[in-house]
Design a protein around this motif. Structure first.
Motif, short mmCIF file in Angstrom:
data_model
loop_
_atom_site.label_atom_id
_atom_site.label_comp_id
_atom_site.label_asym_id
_atom_site.label_seq_id
_atom_site.Cartn_x
_atom_site.Cartn_y
_atom_site.Cartn_z
N GLY A 190 5.83 1.97 7.83
CA GLY A 190 5.37 1.70 9.18
C GLY A 190 3.91 2.00 9.40
O GLY A 190 3.35 1.63 10.44
N GLU A 191 3.27 2.69 8.45
CA GLU A 191 1.84 2.98 8.57
C GLU A 191 1.03 1.81 8.00
O GLU A 191 1.43 1.20 7.00
N PRO A 192 -0.10 1.48 8.63
CA PRO A 192 -0.94 0.40 8.06
C PRO A 192 -1.53 0.83 6.72
O PRO A 192 -2.14 1.89 6.62
N LEU A 193 -1.32 0.01 5.72
CA LEU A 193 -1.73 0.35 4.35
C LEU A 193 -2.87 -0.55 3.91
O LEU A 193 -2.79 -1.78 4.01
N LEU A 194 -3.94 0.06 3.40
CA LEU A 194 -5.02 -0.72 2.80
C LEU A 194 -4.49 -1.36 1.52
O LEU A 194 -3.75 -0.73 0.76
N HIS A 195 -4.87 -2.60 1.27
CA HIS A 195 -4.35 -3.25 0.07
C HIS A 195 -5.37 -4.25 -0.47
O HIS A 195 -6.16 -4.83 0.29
N PRO A 196 -5.37 -4.46 -1.81
CA PRO A 196 -6.30 -5.42 -2.43
C PRO A 196 -5.71 -6.82 -2.41
O PRO A 196 -4.57 -7.03 -2.81
N ALA A 197 -6.50 -7.79 -1.99
CA ALA A 197 -6.03 -9.18 -1.99
C ALA A 197 -5.77 -9.67 -3.40
O ALA A 197 -4.92 -10.56 -3.62
N SER A 198 -6.46 -9.11 -4.38
CA SER A 198 -6.31 -9.56 -5.76
C SER A 198 -5.03 -9.04 -6.41
O SER A 198 -4.62 -9.54 -7.45
N ARG A 199 -4.38 -8.01 -5.78
CA ARG A 199 -3.16 -7.46 -6.37
C ARG A 199 -2.12 -7.24 -5.27
O ARG A 199 -1.78 -6.11 -4.93
N PRO A 200 -1.60 -8.31 -4.71
CA PRO A 200 -0.63 -8.17 -3.61
C PRO A 200 0.67 -7.51 -4.02
O PRO A 200 1.43 -7.05 -3.17
N GLN A 201 0.94 -7.43 -5.34
CA GLN A 201 2.19 -6.85 -5.80
C GLN A 201 2.13 -5.33 -5.91
O GLN A 201 3.17 -4.69 -6.17
N ALA A 202 0.96 -4.71 -5.70
CA ALA A 202 0.82 -3.28 -5.96
C ALA A 202 1.70 -2.43 -5.05
O ALA A 202 2.49 -1.60 -5.51
N TRP A 203 1.56 -2.59 -3.72
CA TRP A 203 2.37 -1.79 -2.80
C TRP A 203 3.86 -2.08 -2.93
O TRP A 203 4.68 -1.15 -2.98
N PRO A 204 4.31 -3.35 -2.98
CA PRO A 204 5.74 -3.60 -3.18
C PRO A 204 6.29 -2.98 -4.47
O PRO A 204 7.41 -2.47 -4.48
N SER A 205 5.48 -3.02 -5.55
CA SER A 205 5.92 -2.40 -6.80
C SER A 205 6.10 -0.90 -6.63
O SER A 205 7.09 -0.32 -7.09
N TRP A 206 5.16 -0.26 -5.94
CA TRP A 206 5.28 1.18 -5.68
C TRP A 206 6.52 1.47 -4.86
O TRP A 206 7.26 2.42 -5.13
N ALA A 207 6.76 0.66 -3.82
CA ALA A 207 7.91 0.89 -2.95
C ALA A 207 9.22 0.81 -3.74
O ALA A 207 10.12 1.66 -3.57
N ARG A 208 9.34 -0.19 -4.60
CA ARG A 208 10.57 -0.31 -5.39
C ARG A 208 10.76 0.88 -6.31
O ARG A 208 11.90 1.34 -6.52
N GLN A 209 9.67 1.40 -6.86
CA GLN A 209 9.77 2.58 -7.73
C GLN A 209 10.23 3.81 -6.95
O GLN A 209 10.80 4.75 -7.54
N GLN A 210 9.98 3.81 -5.64
CA GLN A 210 10.39 4.95 -4.79
C GLN A 210 11.72 4.68 -4.09
O GLN A 210 12.11 5.43 -3.19
#
Length: 238
Positions: A190-210
């Motif tokens: 629910g918090e706004p997360l900074l993210h790189p346009a070149s790697r859109p999979q980074a945050w979703p990958s982290w979430a799945r690992q958690q």
């Protein structure tokens, strides 16, 4: 009508014999037996339909036709040797061109560049920065350093340098730094997360690992380069 060339191995054997004046020495130079040289000479004479060598004592001498072919073959092979040597020299002097994402280049590679230069003083390295997916087959690149996952391209040699670890980073200047220290990963939902346009999979990958649902992530400000994203995080912007 263009006449076909005789077998090049036979021409090469003849050129060596004509230049060295000895079948035995030609075999040594070409790393083949005396008999192999003799067979190549016979093949060449049969292909041309003319005698190129004749016996003289315990050695051989060139016929008039052999002298004519020696001059032409000698010039042709010398030009080939000179051209190959030049190409090898150019290859030896050419820099090794390494493609690398700009953010990885700035944050990881350049800080280690001095050590690389000390360890490999003879390496002539040229860096080519790019963002997004780097095509390792791009013309002008000798290799690429990039983030990737298997399966690897079947036509390329891949050297895995390290396993990538993905996780949130938070500046102590962020207003909620104290609150989030030691908090479970779900606290970021629910918090706004900074993210790189070149790697859109980074945050979703982290979430799945958690064991978190990536759909519950709230992506905030996007940055084209990871370098800019990290600078924003250091400034406490997210």
């Amino acid at each position: 009508m263009t006449a076909s060339l005789p077998p090049l191995n036979a021409l090469r054997a003849f050129e060596a014999v004509a230049r060295l004046g000895s079948v035995k020495q030609a075999g040594v130079e070409l790393n083949v037996t005396h008999g192999a040289i003799s067979r190549q000479l016979k093949t060449l004479e049969e292909a041309l339909g003319i005698a190129l060598l004749e016996k003289e004592g315990r050695g051989v001498k060139l016929t008039d036709a052999g002298i004519h072919l020696r001059n032409a073959a000698g010039e042709a092979f010398e030009r080939l040797r000179s051209t190959c040597a030049e190409l090898q020299r150019q290859t030896a002097e050419a820099p090794f061109v390494l493609g690398c994402p700009g953010s990885l280049l700035a944050r990881w590679f350049i800080p280690r560049l001095d050590r690389l230069n000390r360890d490999l003083p003879d390496l002539r390295l040229q860096l080519s920065a790019s963002e997004g997916e780097l095509d390792p087959r791009r013309a002008g690149l000798d290799a690429t350093l990039w983030f990737a996952e298997p399966p690897w391209p079947a036509d390329m040699r891949v050297f895995e340098l390290a396993t990538e670890r993905i996780g949130p980073v938070l500046s102590p200047h962020h207003p909620r730094c104290a609150e989030w220290q030691g908090a479970p990963p779900a606290a970021l939902l629910g918090e706004p997360l900074l993210h790189p346009a070149s790697r859109p999979q980074a945050w979703p990958s982290w979430a799945r690992q958690q064991n978190l649902d990536p759909a519950r992530l709230r992506l905030g400000q996007s940055f084209e380069h990871l370098y800019f994203l990290l600078e924003a995080a250091l400034a406490g912007l997210g």
